[in-house]
Write an enzyme that holds these catalytic residues in place. Structure first.
Site, PDB file in Angstrom:
ATOM      1  N   HIS A  99       0.984  -1.231   0.033  1.00 53.38           N
ATOM      2  CA  HIS A  99       0.074  -0.033   0.004  1.00 53.38           C
ATOM      3  C   HIS A  99       1.013   1.168  -0.040  1.00 53.38           C
ATOM      4  O   HIS A  99       0.464   2.188  -0.780  1.00 53.38           O
ATOM      5  CB  HIS A  99      -0.935  -0.022   1.324  1.00 53.38           C
ATOM      6  CG  HIS A  99      -2.019   0.937   1.160  1.00 53.38           C
ATOM      7  ND1 HIS A  99      -3.018   1.043   0.459  1.00 53.38           N
ATOM      8  CD2 HIS A  99      -2.059   2.408   2.040  1.00 53.38           C
ATOM      9  CE1 HIS A  99      -3.935   1.895   0.687  1.00 53.38           C
ATOM     10  NE2 HIS A  99      -3.320   2.969   1.424  1.00 53.38           N
TER      11      HIS A  99
ATOM     12  N   HIS B 151      -9.936   2.843  -1.029  1.00 47.87           N
ATOM     13  CA  HIS B 151     -10.401   2.526   0.479  1.00 47.87           C
ATOM     14  C   HIS B 151     -11.147   0.862   0.685  1.00 47.87           C
ATOM     15  O   HIS B 151     -12.066   1.059   1.221  1.00 47.87           O
ATOM     16  CB  HIS B 151     -10.892   3.384   1.199  1.00 47.87           C
ATOM     17  CG  HIS B 151     -10.130   3.857   2.802  1.00 47.87           C
ATOM     18  ND1 HIS B 151     -11.147   4.265   3.751  1.00 47.87           N
ATOM     19  CD2 HIS B 151      -8.946   4.095   2.612  1.00 47.87           C
ATOM     20  CE1 HIS B 151      -9.918   4.556   4.688  1.00 47.87           C
ATOM     21  NE2 HIS B 151      -8.850   4.613   3.994  1.00 47.87           N
TER      22      HIS B 151
END
Length: 768
Positions: A46, A92
């Site tokens: 990420h 998200h």
């Protein structure tokens, strides 16, 4: 020397055994608990893109309007007239799977911070959302929770949610995709960047307090979703949109003062990421004292401070001697602001806690010189793709004038069209966007659902609305089924469709921000999908002259099936694209304006295919075949003609042919205007279902008033693109009729009959 950690403790931070050995070698010692956590989040996919960075390097990133490319919080393009646009998309996904409301809400908050951290005032939000089928109760809960979260945060923070896309497919069951895109307007030449500088300059912590929410969110986002993922709900952040609204105003006021040297929001990995990235980008170090950090919980230890992802927090480097000026600004807005550290010459991140050193790591080891994996690419397409490519249209029942036989039942083309309009992917998203405030700020030119792209007026703060005619268009696009079947061609198609949607409102495509949502890159098939999709994006962006200014990579989007085997989502490289509108008064929507207007097709049906189509998936329950391929010369010609027609005032409605093909595109235009039409299909050797519902790139349907048709047709005659006049717009409460070359009526339905399933499809399923 600190005692070594157990393999389980190392794995719990998302660190591989060989990566831990690398850490020990770099530090010359074993890390402590806080340092191990810092490496865990910063070396996660990420944060460091360790599997995707080599692939991203092939993207075109430079252009005449590009002011800021990849590497900063957001990309920036030049709109002319002293105006600049900051824009970015981020995901998200994992948080939204386990805590849909907060996951989606904080996704909006995070992308807004990326925008105003650059010194831009947020002016619009878009979303690209994917969910499993709504006949499943869990998928319904995730869907409604995500929509509630987006509307809550966006509405409260005062930024309009103006557009986006929503797809429903079993591939996203339990693993939704929530990609948020934001745009911001800059009126000055001063762009705030993240690189720290000025030895001895004070480092300020501003915004909200720090708590234990969002612990390890970056690592959580870099792992597969399992049955135990619900236990990771503490890794989901909790947002406060009213506090963020104050933070926007305080930051923009602070930037205007000239007292800010650099700024970085605290998103993934919180304090760890902001300090490491600011130091690494500036080639300096940062010292930070955790005892100075405002907290909302007691008894916190360095590991918790450093990995917390509490929302609405920023880190500033200030001009020396002007700290109090900045602190006063934030206090005036009811926010925290403290001097928590300083810039140092030694390029390390040094963290103090209770008088001692809690962590000491070279900045580049965390934020720049991170592990990179060059994985081997499959030398041929995997079995699933090769099997899918064996499918042919002849595998279907014959397509007759009266319809087609499906599972032993005859269906008319009327019934097939109504079935497609009832598909939630195609159907109206009114249930969703009626919950969004899309008119706040009073600059929204086209409301959601009214056109192929969102359009927002560019209005500087001190300008009168009537004086502002320049606009910004934005869209998010990706047909993931295409990418699943052929990642290279599917990614090209996503770029082409994004540009086509901008052209349908008259906007000149400028630049791209991408969100790469994929499964595990450690799976050879997953890496093959990722690598080829990146190649397709690069090719599409070069062809259409839309450089990539940055984006987001979200991997490990997988759930486990009943046998414990990973089930990845469809590879979904979402393309967020922005364009410039010269005059918002000339923008067109997708609804026909008046009866008697001519209906034209730009492009050709010759490239149609049923492979990967919505018709094949929804009506025949089959995902197979080759998806459409993009001819970029034709694509550019079609888009240029559409933009020119709009600029000249000839074209008064435009809509691209996407899911569901020509029939669905025309039905959507009829529904938008509540006007019927008579469509004359050309003589063709194609199957009737391919002609009606087949999908291809490079097709736009436009409407032109009778008085403009001679000039329009004269212009088209001089262009190197296929086109044809399809028919004429009919009357209110009329029928949409498709007539073949032999004068057979293939489809003949009242517009009211088209509207009902299209308008109610999602709401009906939510009541089930």
């Amino acid at each position: 020397m600190t005692a070594p950690f157990t393999p389980a403790e190392i794995a719990a931070e998302g660190i591989k055994p060989e990566e831990y050995e690398d850490i020990v070698q770099r530090l010359g010692r074993h890390p402590n608990k806080a340092e191990l956590g810092m490496f865990g989040v910063m070396w996660s996919e990420h944060c460091c893109y360790k599997n995707s960075r080599p692939l991203l390097s092939n993207f075109p990133t430079e252009g005449e309007r590009i002011l800021v490319g990849p590497g900063e919080n957001a990309g920036v393009v030049d709109l002319g007239d002293g105006l600049r646009l900051a824009f970015k998309i981020e995901s998200h996904n994992h948080p939204s799977a386990v805590e849909p409301f907060q996951g989606a809400a904080t996704g909006v908050g995070g992308i807004l911070r990326d925008i105003f951290t650059m010194g831009a005032r947020p002016i619009a939000i878009l979303n690209s959302l994917r969910f499993g089928n709504l006949d499943d109760a869990r998928n319904r809960r995730i869907f409604t929770g995500v929509v509630d979260g987006i509307s809550h945060y966006g509405n409260c923070v005062g930024v309009p949610t103006v557009g986006g896309e929503i797809y429903f497919d079993p591939a996203y069951s339990g693993n939704p995709l929530v990609n948020a895109m934001a745009l911001g307007l800059m009126e000055t030449e001063e762009i705030v960047k993240a690189g720290a500088s000025g030895i001895g300059n004070p480092v300020l912590y501003v915004g909200s307090t720090t708590g234990r929410d969002g612990m390890g969110g970056a690592s959580f986002a870099s792992a597969e979703l399992t049955d135990q993922s619900m236990d990771d709900r503490p890794a989901v952040q909790v947002g406060d949109p009213f506090l963020e609204k104050s933070l926007i105003e305080a930051c923009l006021e602070a930037f205007k003062s000239g007292a800010v040297v650099a700024a970085q929001d605290m998103g993934a990995a919180g304090i760890t990421c902001s300090t490491a990235e600011m130091a690494a980008k500036g080639g300096v170090g940062i010292e930070l004292d955790l005892d100075k950090i405002p907290v909302r919980e007691t008894g916190m230890v360095p590991y918790e401070y450093l990995l917390s992802e509490s929302q609405e927090r920023m880190l500033f480097v200030a001009q020396p001697g002007r700290e109090q000026e900045l602190i006063d600004i934030f206090h005036r807005w009811g926010l925290q602001a403290v001097v928590a550290g300083q810039v140092i010459a030694d390029p390390i991140v040094r963290i103090f806690f209770q008088g001692g050193i809690a962590a000491e790591i070279p900045a580049t080891a965390l934020a720049d010189n991170t592990p990179i994996y060059h994985r081997q690419l499959l030398d041929q397409a995997p079995d699933y793709a090769q099997q899918a490519w064996q499918w042919q249209e002849s595998d279907l029942s014959p397509a007759a004038i009266a319809g087609i036989e499906i599972a032993g039942q005859k269906q008319s083309w009327n019934e097939v069209l109504l079935t497609l309009l009832d598909s939630p992917t195609i159907a109206s998203k009114h249930w969703v966007y009626r919950q969004y405030d899309h008119q706040v700020q009073n600059n929204t030119v086209i409301v959601p659902g009214g056109a192929d792209a969102a359009v927002v007026r560019v209005r500087p703060l001190d300008a009168k609305p009537e004086e502002c005619v320049i606009g910004v268009a934005a869209t998010t696009d990706c047909n993931a089924r295409y990418v699943y079947l052929n990642p290279l061609e599917g990614a090209k198609a996503a770029v082409a469709e994004a540009a086509r949607n901008l052209s349908c409102v008259g906007a000149e495509p400028l630049a791209v921000t991408d969100n790469l949502n994929f499964g595990s890159p450690e799976n050879p098939v997953g890496y093959w999908q990722l690598a080829l999709a990146c190649e397709g994006i690069a090719e599409g962006c070069r062809q259409l002259n839309t450089p990539v200014t940055g984006g987001n990579v979200s991997l490990y989007n997988e759930t486990l099936d009943s046998n414990g085997r990973p089930q990845p989502i469809y590879p979904t490289p979402v393309i967020g694209m922005v364009g410039r509108v010269e005059n918002i008064n000339k923008v067109v929507g997708q609804g026909w304006r008046n009866s008697g207007n001519g209906i034209y097709l730009l492009g050709s049906n010759d490239g149609n295919t049923l492979g990967g189509s919505e018709y094949l998936a929804v009506v025949h329950h089959t995902v197979a075949g080759q998806p459409p391929q993009v001819d970029f010369d034709l694509e550019k010609a079609v888009q240029k003609a559409c933009r020119h027609g709009i600029a000249q005032g000839w074209v008064n409605a435009a809509h691209d042919c996407a899911e569901g093909g020509l029939s669905v595109a025309l039905a959507e235009m009829a529904i938008a205007s509540q006007l019927g039409a008579e469509i004359n299909l050309p003589d063709s050797d194609q199957r009737l279902d391919n002609l009606l519902f087949g999908e291809s790139a490079s097709r736009i349907v436009v409407a032109v008033a009778p008085e403009h048709q001679p000039a329009w047709e004269n212009y088209l005659a001089g262009q190197s693109l296929p086109w044809q006049k399809l028919g004429v717009v009919g009357t209110a409460q009329g029928n949409l009729t498709f007539i073949d070359a032999q004068n057979n009526a293939l489809i003949d339905l009242p517009v009211s009959a088209l509207t009902e399933p299209w308008q109610t499809a999602i709401a009906r399923r939510l009541k089930s």
